[in-house]
Design an enzyme around this catalytic site. Sequence first.
Site, mmCIF file in Angstrom:
data_model
loop_
_atom_site.group_PDB
_atom_site.id
_atom_site.type_symbol
_atom_site.label_atom_id
_atom_site.label_comp_id
_atom_site.label_asym_id
_atom_site.label_seq_id
_atom_site.Cartn_x
_atom_site.Cartn_y
_atom_site.Cartn_z
ATOM 1 N N ARG A 44 26.593 -0.015 12.209
ATOM 2 C CA ARG A 44 26.276 -0.446 13.576
ATOM 3 C C ARG A 44 25.772 0.697 14.458
ATOM 4 O O ARG A 44 25.478 0.486 15.637
ATOM 5 C CB ARG A 44 27.530 -1.092 14.212
ATOM 6 C CG ARG A 44 28.058 -2.297 13.429
ATOM 7 C CD ARG A 44 29.054 -3.092 14.245
ATOM 8 N NE ARG A 44 28.423 -3.617 15.451
ATOM 9 C CZ ARG A 44 29.085 -4.160 16.473
ATOM 10 N NH1 ARG A 44 30.399 -4.260 16.410
ATOM 11 N NH2 ARG A 44 28.439 -4.602 17.533
ATOM 12 N N ARG A 103 37.331 2.525 14.867
ATOM 13 C CA ARG A 103 35.975 2.639 15.430
ATOM 14 C C ARG A 103 35.856 3.698 16.534
ATOM 15 O O ARG A 103 34.771 4.219 16.771
ATOM 16 C CB ARG A 103 35.552 1.284 16.012
ATOM 17 C CG ARG A 103 35.579 0.134 15.020
ATOM 18 C CD ARG A 103 34.477 0.280 13.974
ATOM 19 N NE ARG A 103 34.536 -0.775 12.981
ATOM 20 C CZ ARG A 103 33.972 -1.970 13.133
ATOM 21 N NH1 ARG A 103 33.343 -2.256 14.252
ATOM 22 N NH2 ARG A 103 34.051 -2.857 12.168
ATOM 23 N N CYS A 106 33.301 -9.594 23.289
ATOM 24 C CA CYS A 106 32.295 -8.784 22.588
ATOM 25 C C CYS A 106 30.896 -9.376 22.631
ATOM 26 O O CYS A 106 29.937 -8.687 22.314
ATOM 27 C CB CYS A 106 32.720 -8.512 21.151
ATOM 28 S SG CYS A 106 33.231 -9.913 20.231
ATOM 29 N N HIS A 152 40.002 -4.008 17.518
ATOM 30 C CA HIS A 152 39.787 -3.253 18.755
ATOM 31 C C HIS A 152 40.982 -3.407 19.690
ATOM 32 O O HIS A 152 41.752 -4.364 19.578
ATOM 33 C CB HIS A 152 38.551 -3.799 19.490
ATOM 34 C CG HIS A 152 37.254 -3.476 18.830
ATOM 35 N ND1 HIS A 152 36.333 -4.444 18.503
ATOM 36 C CD2 HIS A 152 36.701 -2.291 18.462
ATOM 37 C CE1 HIS A 152 35.263 -3.866 17.956
ATOM 38 N NE2 HIS A 152 35.468 -2.568 17.913
ATOM 39 N N LEU A 179 29.981 -7.162 9.441
ATOM 40 C CA LEU A 179 31.285 -6.685 8.970
ATOM 41 C C LEU A 179 32.357 -7.716 9.295
ATOM 42 O O LEU A 179 32.368 -8.280 10.393
ATOM 43 C CB LEU A 179 31.637 -5.369 9.667
ATOM 44 C CG LEU A 179 30.616 -4.237 9.500
ATOM 45 C CD1 LEU A 179 30.927 -3.098 10.464
ATOM 46 C CD2 LEU A 179 30.604 -3.749 8.055
ATOM 47 N N ASP A 202 25.436 -7.463 13.155
ATOM 48 C CA ASP A 202 26.510 -7.534 14.158
ATOM 49 C C ASP A 202 25.994 -7.271 15.575
ATOM 50 O O ASP A 202 26.794 -7.159 16.515
ATOM 51 C CB ASP A 202 27.596 -6.488 13.841
ATOM 52 C CG ASP A 202 28.589 -6.973 12.789
ATOM 53 O OD1 ASP A 202 28.984 -8.160 12.847
ATOM 54 O OD2 ASP A 202 28.980 -6.171 11.923
ATOM 55 N N GLU A 211 28.864 -5.971 23.356
ATOM 56 C CA GLU A 211 29.864 -5.217 24.114
ATOM 57 C C GLU A 211 30.149 -3.852 23.493
ATOM 58 O O GLU A 211 30.491 -2.898 24.212
ATOM 59 C CB GLU A 211 31.179 -5.992 24.172
ATOM 60 C CG GLU A 211 32.300 -5.177 24.793
ATOM 61 C CD GLU A 211 33.615 -5.908 24.829
ATOM 62 O OE1 GLU A 211 34.048 -6.252 25.928
ATOM 63 O OE2 GLU A 211 34.211 -6.161 23.763
ATOM 64 N N ASP A 212 30.004 -3.756 22.179
ATOM 65 C CA ASP A 212 30.431 -2.522 21.518
ATOM 66 C C ASP A 212 29.511 -1.343 21.762
ATOM 67 O O ASP A 212 29.898 -0.201 21.508
ATOM 68 C CB ASP A 212 30.595 -2.781 20.007
ATOM 69 C CG ASP A 212 31.778 -3.686 19.743
ATOM 70 O OD1 ASP A 212 32.806 -3.523 20.427
ATOM 71 O OD2 ASP A 212 31.669 -4.580 18.879
#
Length: 255
Positions: free
Chosen positions: A86, A131, A248, A161, A18, A61, A66-67
């Site tokens: 994701r 998100r 990230c 973010h 993305l 991705d 980190e996400d």
Amino acid sequence: MFSHAIVRLPGENFASGLTTSGHLGAPDHRTMLVQHDMYVEALRACGLTIITLPPEEAFPDAHFVEDVAVVMPELAVITNPGAPARSGEPRSVAPVLGRYKRLARIAAPGTMDGGDVLLVDRHFFVGLSERTNAEGARQFEQIVSAYGYTVSTVPVGQGLHFKSGVNHLGGRTLLVTPDFAGLPALAGYELLVTPEDEEYAANTLLVNDALLTPAGYPGVRALLDGLGKRVIELDMSETRRMDGGLTCLSLRFSV
Ligand code: CIR
């Protein structure tokens, strides 16, 4: 102090991830691997043991590890990433974190990306973004408050973010973009504000005694030099093309 970091090698199809930064041009895989390797070396230079996961072709991705989790000394909260593409990413990371930490989870309809979560001392700022939703933040607070953490939510107007615009540099000092400088939740902190054209470098990462910062942002570099810490500049051009930054690309934690 962090002792470990999880990273994931970018897959060959990482350019299919993305992005809203198409105007920066398509990223190059070979260059990305070189830059990723330098990032990992910088983490090693900060004393961290690196756990490297293989690429996941189904999730371009997925190297933005980190996400998928928020890790603290007592536990790891596995998130439910807000982008449908994701949402399967935590599956392969949770068992790895489970070797080191007790696990808790954010469940639908709650969503959360780790990029929206910033820990300063024992307080979590949770950005509400495209998100991360209010239900995700509510579940997160319920989980971490049992360990004595406090949580406040903050709106993420612009940028992907919360940590695209606000990061902790140690003590009471935060590095923020001009957009976040007036945020009431940040009153009481010492704010260093990035120059208008250097917002990307707000995503500077504190790792033990060092600050990792994107190369090519002299105004931010000058702010960081005033803090008396070691500063490591890293070329982030290919990560940036995919809307990512320094924070990230790893999950840092202590064991
Ligand atoms: C995404 O849009 O999800 C990825 N292309 C970039 C994620 C960057 N993550 C982060 O800053 N924590």
